[in-house]
Design a protein around this motif. Structure first.
Motif, PDB file in Angstrom:
ATOM      1  N   GLY A 136       0.841  -1.330   0.176  1.00  0.00           N
ATOM      2  CA  GLY A 136      -0.079  -0.002  -0.019  1.00  0.00           C
ATOM      3  C   GLY A 136       0.940   0.988  -0.050  1.00  0.00           C
ATOM      4  O   GLY A 136       0.138   2.418   0.402  1.00  0.00           O
ATOM      5  N   TYR A 137       2.162   1.175  -0.292  1.00  0.00           N
ATOM      6  CA  TYR A 137       2.606   2.718  -0.200  1.00  0.00           C
ATOM      7  C   TYR A 137       3.282   2.486  -2.007  1.00  0.00           C
ATOM      8  O   TYR A 137       4.247   1.951  -2.629  1.00  0.00           O
ATOM      9  CB  TYR A 137       4.831   2.590   0.374  1.00  0.00           C
ATOM     10  CG  TYR A 137       4.463   1.473   1.574  1.00  0.00           C
ATOM     11  CD1 TYR A 137       2.956   2.399   2.798  1.00  0.00           C
ATOM     12  CD2 TYR A 137       4.424   0.309   2.325  1.00  0.00           C
ATOM     13  CE1 TYR A 137       3.148   2.738   4.322  1.00  0.00           C
ATOM     14  CE2 TYR A 137       4.350   0.279   3.437  1.00  0.00           C
ATOM     15  CZ  TYR A 137       3.439   1.119   4.417  1.00  0.00           C
ATOM     16  OH  TYR A 137       3.476   0.012   5.867  1.00  0.00           O
ATOM     17  N   PRO A 138       2.587   3.837  -2.046  1.00  0.00           N
ATOM     18  CA  PRO A 138       2.709   3.839  -3.652  1.00  0.00           C
ATOM     19  C   PRO A 138       3.938   4.533  -4.316  1.00  0.00           C
ATOM     20  O   PRO A 138       3.888   5.529  -4.842  1.00  0.00           O
ATOM     21  CB  PRO A 138       1.471   5.154  -3.904  1.00  0.00           C
ATOM     22  CG  PRO A 138       1.520   5.823  -2.516  1.00  0.00           C
ATOM     23  CD  PRO A 138       1.684   4.819  -1.766  1.00  0.00           C
ATOM     24  N   ALA A 139       5.167   3.776  -4.070  1.00  0.00           N
ATOM     25  CA  ALA A 139       6.547   4.781  -4.426  1.00  0.00           C
ATOM     26  C   ALA A 139       7.138   4.106  -5.557  1.00  0.00           C
ATOM     27  O   ALA A 139       6.573   3.173  -6.167  1.00  0.00           O
ATOM     28  CB  ALA A 139       7.377   3.864  -2.907  1.00  0.00           C
ATOM     29  N   ALA A 140       7.458   5.151  -6.150  1.00  0.00           N
ATOM     30  CA  ALA A 140       7.799   4.944  -7.732  1.00  0.00           C
ATOM     31  C   ALA A 140       9.521   4.921  -7.839  1.00  0.00           C
ATOM     32  O   ALA A 140       9.841   3.440  -8.474  1.00  0.00           O
ATOM     33  CB  ALA A 140       8.201   6.624  -8.741  1.00  0.00           C
ATOM     34  N   THR A 141      10.132   4.327  -6.734  1.00  0.00           N
ATOM     35  CA  THR A 141      11.664   4.295  -6.641  1.00  0.00           C
ATOM     36  C   THR A 141      11.878   4.398  -5.159  1.00  0.00           C
ATOM     37  O   THR A 141      11.515   4.864  -4.227  1.00  0.00           O
ATOM     38  CB  THR A 141      12.304   5.049  -7.596  1.00  0.00           C
ATOM     39  OG1 THR A 141      14.021   4.614  -7.674  1.00  0.00           O
ATOM     40  CG2 THR A 141      12.408   6.332  -6.665  1.00  0.00           C
ATOM     41  N   PHE A 142      12.932   4.503  -4.679  1.00  0.00           N
ATOM     42  CA  PHE A 142      13.343   4.595  -3.686  1.00  0.00           C
ATOM     43  C   PHE A 142      13.929   5.103  -3.045  1.00  0.00           C
ATOM     44  O   PHE A 142      15.093   5.740  -4.670  1.00  0.00           O
ATOM     45  CB  PHE A 142      14.691   2.995  -3.058  1.00  0.00           C
ATOM     46  CG  PHE A 142      13.565   1.535  -3.316  1.00  0.00           C
ATOM     47  CD1 PHE A 142      12.310   1.250  -1.906  1.00  0.00           C
ATOM     48  CD2 PHE A 142      13.617   0.638  -3.767  1.00  0.00           C
ATOM     49  CE1 PHE A 142      11.710   0.856  -1.660  1.00  0.00           C
ATOM     50  CE2 PHE A 142      13.029  -0.231  -3.457  1.00  0.00           C
ATOM     51  CZ  PHE A 142      12.266  -0.657  -2.459  1.00  0.00           C
ATOM     52  N   GLY A 143      14.573   6.070  -1.953  1.00  0.00           N
ATOM     53  CA  GLY A 143      15.918   7.127  -1.844  1.00  0.00           C
ATOM     54  C   GLY A 143      16.972   6.297  -1.478  1.00  0.00           C
ATOM     55  O   GLY A 143      17.316   5.223  -1.170  1.00  0.00           O
ATOM     56  N   VAL A 144      18.367   6.983  -2.097  1.00  0.00           N
ATOM     57  CA  VAL A 144      19.028   6.153  -1.546  1.00  0.00           C
ATOM     58  C   VAL A 144      20.297   6.837  -0.748  1.00  0.00           C
ATOM     59  O   VAL A 144      20.649   7.836  -1.054  1.00  0.00           O
ATOM     60  CB  VAL A 144      19.692   5.586  -3.309  1.00  0.00           C
ATOM     61  CG1 VAL A 144      20.920   5.325  -3.578  1.00  0.00           C
ATOM     62  CG2 VAL A 144      18.662   4.976  -4.593  1.00  0.00           C
ATOM     63  N   ILE A 145      20.780   5.964   0.115  1.00  0.00           N
ATOM     64  CA  ILE A 145      21.965   6.434   0.238  1.00  0.00           C
ATOM     65  C   ILE A 145      23.034   6.018  -0.115  1.00  0.00           C
ATOM     66  O   ILE A 145      24.427   7.188   0.027  1.00  0.00           O
ATOM     67  CB  ILE A 145      21.696   6.059   2.305  1.00  0.00           C
ATOM     68  CG1 ILE A 145      20.255   6.244   2.259  1.00  0.00           C
ATOM     69  CG2 ILE A 145      23.107   6.280   3.077  1.00  0.00           C
ATOM     70  CD1 ILE A 145      20.563   7.764   3.010  1.00  0.00           C
ATOM     71  N   SER A 146      23.393   5.310  -0.135  1.00  0.00           N
ATOM     72  CA  SER A 146      24.877   4.582  -1.214  1.00  0.00           C
ATOM     73  C   SER A 146      24.338   3.069  -2.576  1.00  0.00           C
ATOM     74  O   SER A 146      23.151   2.501  -1.901  1.00  0.00           O
ATOM     75  CB  SER A 146      25.386   4.301   0.345  1.00  0.00           C
ATOM     76  OG  SER A 146      26.493   4.101  -0.083  1.00  0.00           O
ATOM     77  N   GLY A 147      25.161   3.650  -2.961  1.00  0.00           N
ATOM     78  CA  GLY A 147      25.045   2.467  -3.640  1.00  0.00           C
ATOM     79  C   GLY A 147      26.409   1.768  -4.346  1.00  0.00           C
ATOM     80  O   GLY A 147      26.900   1.142  -3.305  1.00  0.00           O
ATOM     81  N   TYR A 148      27.165   1.741  -4.312  1.00  0.00           N
ATOM     82  CA  TYR A 148      27.347   1.265  -5.343  1.00  0.00           C
ATOM     83  C   TYR A 148      28.949   2.208  -4.389  1.00  0.00           C
ATOM     84  O   TYR A 148      29.060   3.416  -4.433  1.00  0.00           O
ATOM     85  CB  TYR A 148      28.849   1.456  -6.901  1.00  0.00           C
ATOM     86  CG  TYR A 148      30.239   0.491  -7.131  1.00  0.00           C
ATOM     87  CD1 TYR A 148      30.701  -0.064  -7.000  1.00  0.00           C
ATOM     88  CD2 TYR A 148      31.257   1.649  -8.171  1.00  0.00           C
ATOM     89  CE1 TYR A 148      32.172  -1.273  -6.555  1.00  0.00           C
ATOM     90  CE2 TYR A 148      32.345   1.145  -7.242  1.00  0.00           C
ATOM     91  CZ  TYR A 148      32.592   0.509  -6.820  1.00  0.00           C
ATOM     92  OH  TYR A 148      34.619  -0.258  -7.391  1.00  0.00           O
ATOM     93  N   ARG A 149      30.377   1.510  -4.055  1.00  0.00           N
ATOM     94  CA  ARG A 149      31.194   1.920  -3.384  1.00  0.00           C
ATOM     95  C   ARG A 149      32.557   1.780  -4.509  1.00  0.00           C
ATOM     96  O   ARG A 149      32.996   1.029  -3.580  1.00  0.00           O
ATOM     97  CB  ARG A 149      31.408   2.226  -1.898  1.00  0.00           C
ATOM     98  CG  ARG A 149      30.089   2.726  -0.866  1.00  0.00           C
ATOM     99  CD  ARG A 149      30.257   2.840   0.655  1.00  0.00           C
ATOM    100  NE  ARG A 149      28.671   2.433   1.130  1.00  0.00           N
ATOM    101  CZ  ARG A 149      29.031   2.248   2.494  1.00  0.00           C
ATOM    102  NH1 ARG A 149      29.513   1.177   2.540  1.00  0.00           N
ATOM    103  NH2 ARG A 149      27.928   2.128   2.543  1.00  0.00           N
TER     104      ARG A 149
END
Length: 302
Positions: free
Chosen positions: A194-207
């Motif tokens: 029930g959460y209509p998210a289009a994407t995620f917020g990102v703190i960290s991906g590749y490092r």
């Protein structure tokens, strides 16, 4: 005769829906568009059709990448020059499937811990107990500013996976297809709740290993292997984890709820190739709470 006519009318009234088109990408089942194939120069890769039909499908002309329809599979022969090679497949229904073929710069071209001026540091140490699960990236996607908003999958752009270290372009990033499948599946699971998210917020991906060390993280962080992301749900767009449990506060309970959804999704039948770590992190002065996910291949929970 009347019975046959009745059956015909029934079929016309309730047409049989075509099976969804699902490709195998390194044994992963991929049903969305666009999807990404990440290869080394000269690599040949088969994408078997797991569901649906390629009958009357037509490949639109593509510059530089050799891709052909062969039976119930797409055969891709990556060119020797690194870069992005978009491919479009038109189905008999008229639907267009997009495939982004990324040809990586081989890791063997790193010299003195640098790749074309981009600081990488020494390679990740690996793991004696799980050597196959901790193999250093074989190559890296070269990223210039024109590629930042290219979609690796329907809900995620290349920009979201970049290392946070400051540098000029080009930058380089390692991304595994398993992470893309995990993220799209997890996003769908979140939407099911029930959460209509289009994407995620990102703190960290590749490092890069250099950046990972500079922020004091463990050398074997999954982020240096290209299959991890620290993320949060941000439907309201305030840059922080949403109040998922609707108790009036953005706190660790919201993080726990997202982690629970991630764990449940990973444990669904058929998801062994996107199974891995789930970690919970509370908010600090620098950022809100978030959840770590990765596809390391075995359970890790913290």
């Amino acid at each position: 005769m009347l019975r046959a006519l009745a059956l015909l009318l029934l079929v016309c009234a309730f047409p049989v829906r075509a099976e969804p088109l699902v490709f195998g990408v390194r044994e992963l089942a991929v049903a969305y568009s666009p999807f990404s194939v990440i290869t080394l120069p000269g690599e040949t890769l088969a994408l078997p059709l797991l569901s649906g039909s390629l009958e009357q499908a037509v490949l639109q002309p593509s510059s530089g990448v050799d891709i052909v329809l062969q039976g119930n599979a797409l055969q891709i022969a990556a060119p020797e020059k690194p870069g992005l090679y978009p491919v479009k497949l038109q189905l008999a229904s008229g639907e267009i499937r997009e495939i982004n073929v990324f040809v990586m710069v081989p890791a063997s071209t790193i010299e003195d811990g640098s790749l074309n001026g981009y600081r990488m540091g020494p390679g990740p140490p690996g793991h004696p107990r799980y050597p196959e699960l901790y193999r250093a990236p074989a190559g890296y996607i070269e990223v210039n500013e024109a590629l930042l908003d290219v979609r690796l999958s329907p809900s995620f752009t290349l920009r979201q996976f970049l290392c946070k270290q400051e540098s000029d372009y080009p930058k380089y990033v390692a991304v595994k297809e398993s992470l893309l499948v995990l993220l799209e599946g997890l996003l769908a699971a979140v939407q099911e709740r029930g959460y209509p998210a289009a994407t995620f917020g990102v703190i960290s991906g590749y490092r890069t290993p250099w950046y990972n060390k500079s922020i004091g993280n463990v050398p074997n962080s999954r982020h240096v292997y290209g299959d991890a992301m620290d993320l949060y749900l941000d439907v309201d767009g305030d840059g922080k984890m949403d109040d998922l449990d609707r108790d009036g506060d953005q706190d660790l309970q919201d993080v726990a709820l997202l982690a629970e959804i991630a764990d449940e999704f990973m444990r669904r039948p058929g998801n062994s190739l996107v199974f891995g770590g789930v970690g919970r992190y509370g908010k600090t002065s620098r950022h809100g709470g978030f959840v770590h996910v990765d596809t390391r291949g075995y359970a890790a929970r913290w």
